[in-house]
Design a protein around this motif. Structure first.
Motif, PDB file in Angstrom:
ATOM      1  N   LEU A 181       0.825  -1.208   0.000  1.00 27.10           N
ATOM      2  CA  LEU A 181       0.000   0.000   0.000  1.00 27.10           C
ATOM      3  C   LEU A 181       0.861   1.261   0.000  1.00 27.10           C
ATOM      4  O   LEU A 181       0.547   2.233  -0.684  1.00 27.10           O
ATOM      5  CB  LEU A 181      -0.943  -0.001   1.197  1.00 27.10           C
ATOM      6  N   HIS A 182       1.955   1.231   0.751  1.00 27.42           N
ATOM      7  CA  HIS A 182       2.876   2.375   0.757  1.00 27.42           C
ATOM      8  C   HIS A 182       3.404   2.634  -0.651  1.00 27.42           C
ATOM      9  O   HIS A 182       3.355   3.768  -1.143  1.00 27.42           O
ATOM     10  CB  HIS A 182       4.027   2.086   1.730  1.00 27.42           C
ATOM     11  N   LYS A 183       3.839   1.598  -1.296  1.00 24.93           N
ATOM     12  CA  LYS A 183       4.367   1.735  -2.659  1.00 24.93           C
ATOM     13  C   LYS A 183       3.275   2.247  -3.609  1.00 24.93           C
ATOM     14  O   LYS A 183       3.511   3.132  -4.426  1.00 24.93           O
ATOM     15  CB  LYS A 183       4.912   0.391  -3.138  1.00 24.93           C
ATOM     16  N   MET A 184       2.074   1.699  -3.481  1.00 29.34           N
ATOM     17  CA  MET A 184       0.966   2.100  -4.348  1.00 29.34           C
ATOM     18  C   MET A 184       0.616   3.574  -4.152  1.00 29.34           C
ATOM     19  O   MET A 184       0.408   4.301  -5.116  1.00 29.34           O
ATOM     20  CB  MET A 184      -0.263   1.232  -4.072  1.00 29.34           C
ATOM     21  N   ILE A 185       0.586   4.040  -2.907  1.00 28.10           N
ATOM     22  CA  ILE A 185       0.276   5.438  -2.622  1.00 28.10           C
ATOM     23  C   ILE A 185       1.301   6.342  -3.292  1.00 28.10           C
ATOM     24  O   ILE A 185       0.949   7.323  -3.956  1.00 28.10           O
ATOM     25  CB  ILE A 185       0.225   5.690  -1.097  1.00 28.10           C
ATOM     26  N   GLU A 186       2.563   6.002  -3.141  1.00 24.85           N
ATOM     27  CA  GLU A 186       3.603   6.844  -3.734  1.00 24.85           C
ATOM     28  C   GLU A 186       3.579   6.784  -5.256  1.00 24.85           C
ATOM     29  O   GLU A 186       3.800   7.799  -5.914  1.00 24.85           O
ATOM     30  CB  GLU A 186       4.971   6.469  -3.167  1.00 24.85           C
ATOM     31  N   GLU A 187       3.279   5.641  -5.820  1.00 21.94           N
ATOM     32  CA  GLU A 187       3.180   5.551  -7.283  1.00 21.94           C
ATOM     33  C   GLU A 187       1.998   6.361  -7.796  1.00 21.94           C
ATOM     34  O   GLU A 187       2.103   7.039  -8.818  1.00 21.94           O
ATOM     35  CB  GLU A 187       3.072   4.092  -7.723  1.00 21.94           C
ATOM     36  N   MET A 188       0.878   6.325  -7.085  1.00 25.11           N
ATOM     37  CA  MET A 188      -0.297   7.087  -7.512  1.00 25.11           C
ATOM     38  C   MET A 188      -0.054   8.582  -7.431  1.00 25.11           C
ATOM     39  O   MET A 188      -0.573   9.346  -8.235  1.00 25.11           O
ATOM     40  CB  MET A 188      -1.524   6.680  -6.709  1.00 25.11           C
ATOM     41  N   MET A 189       0.734   9.012  -6.457  1.00 26.72           N
ATOM     42  CA  MET A 189       1.035  10.444  -6.315  1.00 26.72           C
ATOM     43  C   MET A 189       2.294  10.821  -7.099  1.00 26.72           C
ATOM     44  O   MET A 189       2.693  11.979  -7.082  1.00 26.72           O
ATOM     45  CB  MET A 189       1.204  10.806  -4.844  1.00 26.72           C
TER      46      MET A 189
END
Length: 120
Positions: free
Chosen positions: A105-113
């Motif tokens: 989830l951390h990785k996904m949040i940063e990729e989305m932003m």
């Protein structure tokens, strides 16, 4: 899994897909985790805790929120297994869980932003 016949056949067999589809309970678990991150404040708190371990007072200052409001968000994040806590005397410190779920989830949040992890 029981055999399903689809009402419309579009030239592609879906049997293999249906045989490997996870149980409804698995999708409910994922949905519950995403509900935890449906609040922008919780996402920000989770993101902070992915990069450092902090107490409620400092998180409150970073978020410009009251301690009770932050504590509420922390309870929800902890109940979903996304963050962990430890006590040191009277202080409780929080950080992101080292679980694969939290790290993904951390990785996904940063990729989305479209941002990269900061190095502290």
């Amino acid at each position: 899994m029981e055999q399903h016949t689809l009402p419309h056949q579009h030239g592609q067999s879906k049997e293999q897909l249906l045989q490997h589809m996870p149980a409804t309970e698995n999708f409910e678990l994922v949905s519950a985790i995403f509900k935890q991150l449906s609040d922008p404040s919780r996402i920000r708190i989770f993101w902070i805790l992915c990069h450092c371990e902090e107490c409620v007072i400092n998180i409150s200052a970073m978020m410009e929120m009251s301690s009770p409001a932050v504590a509420h968000h922390l309870r929800l994040l902890r109940s979903s297994g996304l963050i962990e806590s430890r006590r040191d005397g009277k202080e409780t410190y929080y950080r992101a869980s080292l679980s694969k779920k939290a790290q993904s989830l951390h990785k996904m949040i940063e990729e989305m932003m479209e941002i990269s992890c900061i190095q502290l």
